[in-house]
Scaffold this motif. Structure first.
Motif, short mmCIF file in Angstrom:
data_model
loop_
_atom_site.label_atom_id
_atom_site.label_comp_id
_atom_site.label_asym_id
_atom_site.label_seq_id
_atom_site.Cartn_x
_atom_site.Cartn_y
_atom_site.Cartn_z
N THR A 1 78.00 26.98 17.50
CA THR A 1 78.42 25.96 16.56
C THR A 1 79.76 25.39 17.02
OG1 THR A 1 77.35 27.18 14.79
CG2 THR A 1 78.93 25.48 14.14
N ALA A 2 79.83 24.10 17.10
CA ALA A 2 81.07 23.44 17.53
C ALA A 2 82.10 23.48 16.42
CB ALA A 2 80.78 22.00 17.94
N ARG A 3 83.36 23.69 16.80
CA ARG A 3 84.47 23.68 15.84
C ARG A 3 85.32 22.46 16.14
NH1 ARG A 3 86.20 29.30 17.64
NH2 ARG A 3 87.51 27.95 18.85
N PRO A 4 85.95 21.91 15.09
CA PRO A 4 86.89 20.82 15.34
C PRO A 4 88.03 21.32 16.22
CG PRO A 4 86.41 21.01 12.99
CD PRO A 4 85.79 22.20 13.68
N ARG A 5 88.52 20.48 17.09
CA ARG A 5 89.62 20.85 17.99
C ARG A 5 90.84 21.27 17.17
NH1 ARG A 5 91.04 19.98 23.29
NH2 ARG A 5 93.25 19.64 23.65
N GLY A 6 91.47 22.35 17.62
CA GLY A 6 92.68 22.81 16.94
C GLY A 6 92.42 23.79 15.81
N THR A 7 91.18 24.24 15.64
CA THR A 7 90.90 25.20 14.58
C THR A 7 90.41 26.50 15.20
OG1 THR A 7 88.63 24.44 14.32
CG2 THR A 7 90.28 23.43 12.89
N GLY A 8 91.13 27.56 14.92
CA GLY A 8 90.70 28.88 15.38
C GLY A 8 90.93 29.10 16.86
N SER A 9 90.50 30.29 17.28
CA SER A 9 90.66 30.69 18.68
C SER A 9 89.48 31.54 19.12
CB SER A 9 91.93 31.52 18.86
OG SER A 9 93.08 30.76 18.62
N ARG A 10 89.30 31.57 20.41
CA ARG A 10 88.26 32.40 21.02
C ARG A 10 88.86 33.05 22.26
NH1 ARG A 10 83.40 28.98 22.26
NH2 ARG A 10 83.15 29.15 20.03
N ILE A 11 88.63 34.36 22.39
CA ILE A 11 89.06 35.09 23.59
C ILE A 11 87.79 35.54 24.30
CG2 ILE A 11 90.27 37.12 24.49
CD1 ILE A 11 92.06 36.99 21.97
N VAL A 12 87.68 35.15 25.58
CA VAL A 12 86.48 35.48 26.34
C VAL A 12 86.84 36.28 27.59
CG1 VAL A 12 85.19 33.46 25.54
CG2 VAL A 12 86.52 33.31 27.63
N ARG A 13 85.87 37.00 28.08
CA ARG A 13 86.03 37.76 29.33
C ARG A 13 85.02 37.22 30.33
NH1 ARG A 13 84.84 44.10 29.92
NH2 ARG A 13 86.62 44.22 28.58
N ARG A 14 85.49 37.01 31.56
CA ARG A 14 84.60 36.55 32.63
C ARG A 14 84.26 37.77 33.50
NH1 ARG A 14 83.72 31.56 34.95
NH2 ARG A 14 85.53 30.74 33.85
N ALA A 15 82.98 38.05 33.61
CA ALA A 15 82.51 39.16 34.45
C ALA A 15 82.56 38.74 35.92
CB ALA A 15 81.09 39.55 34.05
N ALA A 16 82.40 39.71 36.81
CA ALA A 16 82.43 39.44 38.25
C ALA A 16 81.36 38.43 38.66
CB ALA A 16 82.25 40.75 39.02
N ASP A 17 80.24 38.41 37.94
CA ASP A 17 79.17 37.46 38.27
C ASP A 17 79.38 36.09 37.64
OD1 ASP A 17 78.56 37.83 35.60
OD2 ASP A 17 76.55 38.64 35.95
N GLY A 18 80.50 35.92 36.92
CA GLY A 18 80.81 34.63 36.31
C GLY A 18 80.35 34.48 34.88
N THR A 19 79.63 35.46 34.34
CA THR A 19 79.16 35.41 32.96
C THR A 19 80.34 35.53 32.00
OG1 THR A 19 77.45 36.90 33.80
CG2 THR A 19 77.28 36.24 31.53
N LEU A 20 80.32 34.71 30.94
CA LEU A 20 81.36 34.76 29.93
C LEU A 20 80.87 35.53 28.71
CD1 LEU A 20 82.68 31.10 30.02
CD2 LEU A 20 83.66 33.11 31.10
N THR A 21 81.71 36.43 28.19
CA THR A 21 81.40 37.19 26.99
C THR A 21 82.53 36.96 25.99
OG1 THR A 21 80.30 38.91 28.28
CG2 THR A 21 80.95 39.49 26.05
N THR A 22 82.19 36.54 24.77
CA THR A 22 83.20 36.35 23.73
C THR A 22 83.59 37.71 23.17
OG1 THR A 22 82.34 34.18 23.17
CG2 THR A 22 83.68 35.27 21.50
N LEU A 23 84.89 38.01 23.21
CA LEU A 23 85.40 39.26 22.65
C LEU A 23 85.95 39.05 21.24
CD1 LEU A 23 87.32 40.62 25.77
CD2 LEU A 23 85.02 41.23 24.99
N VAL A 24 86.56 37.90 21.00
CA VAL A 24 87.17 37.59 19.71
C VAL A 24 86.89 36.13 19.38
CG1 VAL A 24 89.35 37.32 18.45
CG2 VAL A 24 89.05 39.23 20.02
N GLU A 25 86.54 35.88 18.14
CA GLU A 25 86.45 34.52 17.63
C GLU A 25 87.04 34.55 16.22
OE1 GLU A 25 83.43 30.76 17.59
OE2 GLU A 25 82.73 32.70 18.31
N THR A 26 88.07 33.76 16.00
CA THR A 26 88.78 33.80 14.72
C THR A 26 89.05 32.38 14.23
OG1 THR A 26 90.82 34.52 13.63
CG2 THR A 26 90.97 34.08 15.96
N GLN A 27 89.13 32.23 12.93
CA GLN A 27 89.42 30.92 12.33
C GLN A 27 90.90 30.57 12.46
OE1 GLN A 27 87.09 28.76 11.22
NE2 GLN A 27 85.66 30.29 12.00
#
Length: 88
Positions: A1-27
């Motif tokens: 789901t798209a969020r308006p720019r400037g709202t909340g945060s997301r912390i992601v981890r990039r694996a060695a193969d380039g895959t992204l995993t979301t660790l934190v998503e907050t408002q």
């Protein structure tokens, strides 16, 4: 789901193969973030404006394993306590 720019945060981890995993998503925006030396634990601080006229911000500090799907644990703060730069 798209969020308006400037709202909340997301912390992601990039694996060695380039895959992204979301660790934190907050408002709330993440104001500070630190990762343990071994990469197994992170601490982040969020802030939410509670009174714009007075510039009052309510802070929350969370500690969380970096394992995908791990739940954060709130670190108790005193009322009006500011957390600027968490560290391990």
């Amino acid at each position: 789901t798209a969020r308006p720019r400037g709202t909340g945060s997301r912390i992601v981890r990039r694996a060695a193969d380039g895959t992204l995993t979301t660790l934190v998503e907050t408002q709330q925006p993440v104001l500070a973030f630190v990762l343990s030396r071994d990469g197994k634990t992170m601490v982040y601080v969020t802030g939410q404006i509670t009174d714009a006229a007075k510039g009052t911000i309510e802070y929350a500090m969370m500690i969380q394993p970096t394992t995908p799907g791990a739940a954060p644990v709130a670190v108790p703060l005193q009322p009006h306590e500011r957390v600027i730069g968490p560290a391990f």
